[in-house]
Design a protein around this motif. Structure first.
Motif, PDB file in Angstrom:
ATOM      1  N   ARG A   6       0.852  -1.179   0.000  1.00 28.86           N
ATOM      2  CA  ARG A   6       0.000   0.000   0.000  1.00 28.86           C
ATOM      3  C   ARG A   6       0.888   1.230   0.000  1.00 28.86           C
ATOM      4  O   ARG A   6       1.950   1.255   0.602  1.00 28.86           O
ATOM      5  CB  ARG A   6      -0.883   0.064   1.252  1.00 28.86           C
ATOM      6  CG  ARG A   6      -1.846  -1.097   1.434  1.00 28.86           C
ATOM      7  CD  ARG A   6      -3.121  -1.013   0.619  1.00 28.86           C
ATOM      8  NE  ARG A   6      -2.842  -1.223  -0.787  1.00 28.86           N
ATOM      9  CZ  ARG A   6      -3.625  -0.811  -1.782  1.00 28.86           C
ATOM     10  NH1 ARG A   6      -4.709  -0.148  -1.549  1.00 28.86           N
ATOM     11  NH2 ARG A   6      -3.310  -1.046  -3.019  1.00 28.86           N
ATOM     12  N   ALA A  11      -5.678   2.156   1.684  1.00 30.29           N
ATOM     13  CA  ALA A  11      -6.238   1.394   2.797  1.00 30.29           C
ATOM     14  C   ALA A  11      -6.489  -0.055   2.414  1.00 30.29           C
ATOM     15  O   ALA A  11      -6.504  -0.417   1.235  1.00 30.29           O
ATOM     16  CB  ALA A  11      -7.543   2.039   3.265  1.00 30.29           C
ATOM     17  N   VAL A  12      -6.716  -0.861   3.428  1.00 30.29           N
ATOM     18  CA  VAL A  12      -7.125  -2.257   3.299  1.00 30.29           C
ATOM     19  C   VAL A  12      -8.377  -2.411   4.155  1.00 30.29           C
ATOM     20  O   VAL A  12      -8.440  -1.887   5.267  1.00 30.29           O
ATOM     21  CB  VAL A  12      -6.019  -3.204   3.819  1.00 30.29           C
ATOM     22  CG1 VAL A  12      -6.501  -4.641   3.826  1.00 30.29           C
ATOM     23  CG2 VAL A  12      -4.761  -3.059   2.991  1.00 30.29           C
ATOM     24  N   VAL A  13      -9.373  -3.137   3.640  1.00 25.95           N
ATOM     25  CA  VAL A  13     -10.605  -3.384   4.393  1.00 25.95           C
ATOM     26  C   VAL A  13     -10.712  -4.879   4.659  1.00 25.95           C
ATOM     27  O   VAL A  13     -10.528  -5.687   3.746  1.00 25.95           O
ATOM     28  CB  VAL A  13     -11.848  -2.899   3.606  1.00 25.95           C
ATOM     29  CG1 VAL A  13     -13.125  -3.271   4.337  1.00 25.95           C
ATOM     30  CG2 VAL A  13     -11.777  -1.404   3.382  1.00 25.95           C
ATOM     31  N   GLY A  16     -16.744  -6.701   4.719  1.00 20.67           N
ATOM     32  CA  GLY A  16     -17.403  -5.772   3.807  1.00 20.67           C
ATOM     33  C   GLY A  16     -17.821  -6.364   2.474  1.00 20.67           C
ATOM     34  O   GLY A  16     -18.289  -5.646   1.606  1.00 20.67           O
ATOM     35  N   GLN A  22     -18.607  -4.387   6.591  1.00 22.83           N
ATOM     36  CA  GLN A  22     -17.293  -3.768   6.779  1.00 22.83           C
ATOM     37  C   GLN A  22     -17.064  -3.537   8.259  1.00 22.83           C
ATOM     38  O   GLN A  22     -17.847  -2.888   8.926  1.00 22.83           O
ATOM     39  CB  GLN A  22     -17.192  -2.450   6.033  1.00 22.83           C
ATOM     40  CG  GLN A  22     -15.849  -1.770   6.208  1.00 22.83           C
ATOM     41  CD  GLN A  22     -15.753  -0.476   5.441  1.00 22.83           C
ATOM     42  OE1 GLN A  22     -16.447  -0.295   4.466  1.00 22.83           O
ATOM     43  NE2 GLN A  22     -14.910   0.424   5.879  1.00 22.83           N
ATOM     44  N   ARG A  25     -10.936  -1.242   8.806  1.00 24.70           N
ATOM     45  CA  ARG A  25     -10.197  -0.606   7.717  1.00 24.70           C
ATOM     46  C   ARG A  25      -8.873  -0.099   8.277  1.00 24.70           C
ATOM     47  O   ARG A  25      -8.833   0.563   9.309  1.00 24.70           O
ATOM     48  CB  ARG A  25     -10.982   0.549   7.117  1.00 24.70           C
ATOM     49  CG  ARG A  25     -10.228   1.208   5.952  1.00 24.70           C
ATOM     50  CD  ARG A  25     -11.037   2.261   5.265  1.00 24.70           C
ATOM     51  NE  ARG A  25     -11.240   3.386   6.180  1.00 24.70           N
ATOM     52  CZ  ARG A  25     -12.086   4.364   5.967  1.00 24.70           C
ATOM     53  NH1 ARG A  25     -12.824   4.373   4.882  1.00 24.70           N
ATOM     54  NH2 ARG A  25     -12.206   5.339   6.837  1.00 24.70           N
ATOM     55  N   THR A  27      -5.541   2.166   7.245  1.00 29.06           N
ATOM     56  CA  THR A  27      -5.072   3.154   6.274  1.00 29.06           C
ATOM     57  C   THR A  27      -3.636   3.539   6.605  1.00 29.06           C
ATOM     58  O   THR A  27      -3.301   3.768   7.767  1.00 29.06           O
ATOM     59  CB  THR A  27      -5.958   4.418   6.318  1.00 29.06           C
ATOM     60  OG1 THR A  27      -7.320   4.033   6.089  1.00 29.06           O
ATOM     61  CG2 THR A  27      -5.551   5.429   5.260  1.00 29.06           C
ATOM     62  N   ASP A  41      -9.716   1.996  11.537  1.00 24.10           N
ATOM     63  CA  ASP A  41     -11.118   2.368  11.649  1.00 24.10           C
ATOM     64  C   ASP A  41     -11.876   1.065  11.890  1.00 24.10           C
ATOM     65  O   ASP A  41     -12.037   0.256  10.977  1.00 24.10           O
ATOM     66  CB  ASP A  41     -11.586   3.046  10.363  1.00 24.10           C
ATOM     67  CG  ASP A  41     -13.016   3.518  10.424  1.00 24.10           C
ATOM     68  OD1 ASP A  41     -13.574   3.611  11.536  1.00 24.10           O
ATOM     69  OD2 ASP A  41     -13.575   3.798   9.352  1.00 24.10           O
TER      70      ASP A  41
END
Length: 69
Positions: A6, A11-13, A16, A22, A25, A27, A41
């Motif tokens: 990245r 970001a990676v989730v 979701g 979701q 997350r 970032t 998050d």
């Protein structure tokens, strides 16, 4: 282990899709030399800890519901 690349502000989730809401997350907030600053998050009901803190919690047989940086 899943390994992803990245760039700053990407970001990676986790979750979701495929019936999963979701929930998490991550970032990339900054990259300075060999240090990466990450933002998480996550639903407040999911504890987030640095690995060494999580290992101490597990060793002491405790669990906590608040995030610890």
């Amino acid at each position: 282990m899943l390994v992803l690349t990245r760039k700053n502000a990407e970001a990676v989730v986790v979750g979701g899709s495929g019936g999963f809401e979701q929930r998490f997350r991550i970032t990339v907030l900054a990259i300075r030399g060999e240090t990466v600053r990450l933002g998480f998050d996550v639903d407040p009901s999911i504890p987030v800890h640095r690995l060494e803190v999580w290992e101490r919690i597990r060793a002491n047989g405790r669990q906590t519901a608040h995030a610890e940086a």
